[in-house]
Design a protein around this motif. Structure first.
Motif, PDB file in Angstrom:
ATOM      1  N   UNK A  87       0.647  -1.421  -0.080  1.00  0.00           N
ATOM      2  CA  UNK A  87       0.013  -0.007  -0.016  1.00  0.00           C
ATOM      3  C   UNK A  87       0.831   1.132  -0.177  1.00  0.00           C
ATOM      4  N   UNK A  88       2.187   1.192   0.267  1.00  0.00           N
ATOM      5  CA  UNK A  88       2.918   2.354   0.191  1.00  0.00           C
ATOM      6  C   UNK A  88       3.841   2.351  -0.923  1.00  0.00           C
ATOM      7  N   UNK A  89       3.868   1.355  -1.575  1.00  0.00           N
ATOM      8  CA  UNK A  89       5.194   1.177  -2.791  1.00  0.00           C
ATOM      9  C   UNK A  89       5.143   2.510  -3.518  1.00  0.00           C
ATOM     10  N   UNK A  90       6.557   2.529  -4.149  1.00  0.00           N
ATOM     11  CA  UNK A  90       6.606   3.238  -5.079  1.00  0.00           C
ATOM     12  C   UNK A  90       6.091   2.831  -6.320  1.00  0.00           C
ATOM     13  N   UNK A  91       5.827   3.641  -7.373  1.00  0.00           N
ATOM     14  CA  UNK A  91       5.309   3.072  -8.696  1.00  0.00           C
ATOM     15  C   UNK A  91       6.276   2.009  -9.172  1.00  0.00           C
ATOM     16  N   UNK A  92       7.728   2.291  -8.753  1.00  0.00           N
ATOM     17  CA  UNK A  92       8.423   1.451  -9.140  1.00  0.00           C
ATOM     18  C   UNK A  92       8.427  -0.358  -8.585  1.00  0.00           C
ATOM     19  N   UNK A  93       8.368  -0.337  -7.235  1.00  0.00           N
ATOM     20  CA  UNK A  93       8.052  -1.410  -6.793  1.00  0.00           C
ATOM     21  C   UNK A  93       6.602  -2.160  -7.153  1.00  0.00           C
ATOM     22  N   UNK A  94       5.972  -1.061  -6.921  1.00  0.00           N
ATOM     23  CA  UNK A  94       4.211  -1.539  -7.179  1.00  0.00           C
ATOM     24  C   UNK A  94       4.141  -2.120  -8.586  1.00  0.00           C
TER      25      UNK A  94
END
Lengths: 196, 196
Positions: free
Chosen positions: B105-112
DNA sequence: GTCTATAGGTGGATAGAC
DNA sequence: GTCTATCCACCTATAGAC
């Protein structure tokens, strides 16, 4: 106090900020900052202690920018409108400066630690909000009570909406304009719940 | 269907998860996973396409764990208690599995992006919450209205509290027990505001 | 299926010449 | 103050032997 308007140190600071705004923390490197500034990587150490110190400058700039948004809310005439304007400016800051918002409020403990050196002291956001709430309580617009607890609830409310939006979880809410209207409705809803 | 309880692939999966839980995304590397699993880095490619695929496994595990928390709320007898229990389990999940919460739920677009491959489809959190809210609306416990909008407000509410807490911005709220009580009060407050 | 070896890249930081 | 040269660490990924 030199007459120089653009020393290497200033150049590094602005290039560091641009790099972070473009690439984010993951790709933020001292070498790339140096490249962009047109100096060698070694030269950076004459001006900053290292990567962390350089990044702290970036955080500082973000924090100062955040203030310029919040302070606009003080132009409103009433306690109620100053409080709602604070919420509006909070969203505006996040929408227009998502990277800054991330580093200030969504950072990992890692990033946060280095950014915290720049902050020094209690979170200034919070004090501004508490002041707006005390103001509303005094004017009987909000129910008298624990201003700190109410401030935390309101902060969490706006941060929840903003951060879910920035993380892409609320893309179903439409474009920025639509989301802003939803944000306003949600905030009005909460404030009416907190009224006497 | 081999009789092997601990093939190398399984080993890599569990070691990858442990590494992420210990070090976070920034220090998550294929090599370190291989080291911990007792194999060479090259061996990993026999089982996974690369680093991203390995990390997707980690995300999957976090998502499944999240479900085991949410589903406990269904043990409650009434629509109202199922809704509040959902909020309670949401906080429990985050408190007991902060890294998982971050990546989900708090990931950067990258990780997400890489995590999203594991998710496939619309956010399942949200559907569960919408169902609980529809239930409450039908039972006249919440005001009839746009369940999706109410769900978004409630989600943002709990996420705001949780994520500020995990980022260290609400350390003033005391230990986990104190925070949990504040979280309950705040949520009760919001729900009463959403009641008819 | 696993290994070693290797290619090719990132990065932070320092020493010493100028 | 700035440079070049260097060291060291880390990483992803592939080729080819076993």
């Amino acid at each position: 106090m030199g007459a120089d308007g653009e020393g290497t140190k200033d150049r590094l600071r602005t290039e560091a900020r641009d790099l972070y705004l473009e690439e984010g923390f993951a790709h933020f490197s001292l070498r790339e900052v140096a490249r962009r500034a047109g100096v060698s990587a070694a030269a950076v150490y004459r001006h900053y202690d290292g990567k962390e110190a350089l990044f702290a400058e970036v955080c500082m700039a973000g924090l100062q920018l955040f203030y310029t948004y919040l302070v606009r809310a003080m132009g409103e005439p009433t306690p109620r409108s100053r409080l709602t304007a604070t919420a509006t400016q909070y969203l505006r800051f996040a929408t227009e400066n998502p990277r800054d918002y991330r580093v200030l409020f969504m950072g990992e403990p890692q990033e946060l630690a280095v950014g915290k050196a720049a902050k020094q002291g209690p979170d200034p956001t919070f004090q501004f909000l508490i002041d707006r709430i005390r103001e509303c309580m005094h004017a009987r617009i909000l129910q008298e009570g624990d201003a700190l607890e109410v401030a935390t609830i309101i902060w969490a409310h706006v941060h929840g909406l903003v951060s879910l939006r920035l993380s892409g979880h609320l893309s179903s809410a439409g474009d920025d304009g639509e989301f802003a209207r939803f944000y306003e409705r949600a905030t009005e809803h909460l404030l009416s719940g907190l009224a006497a």
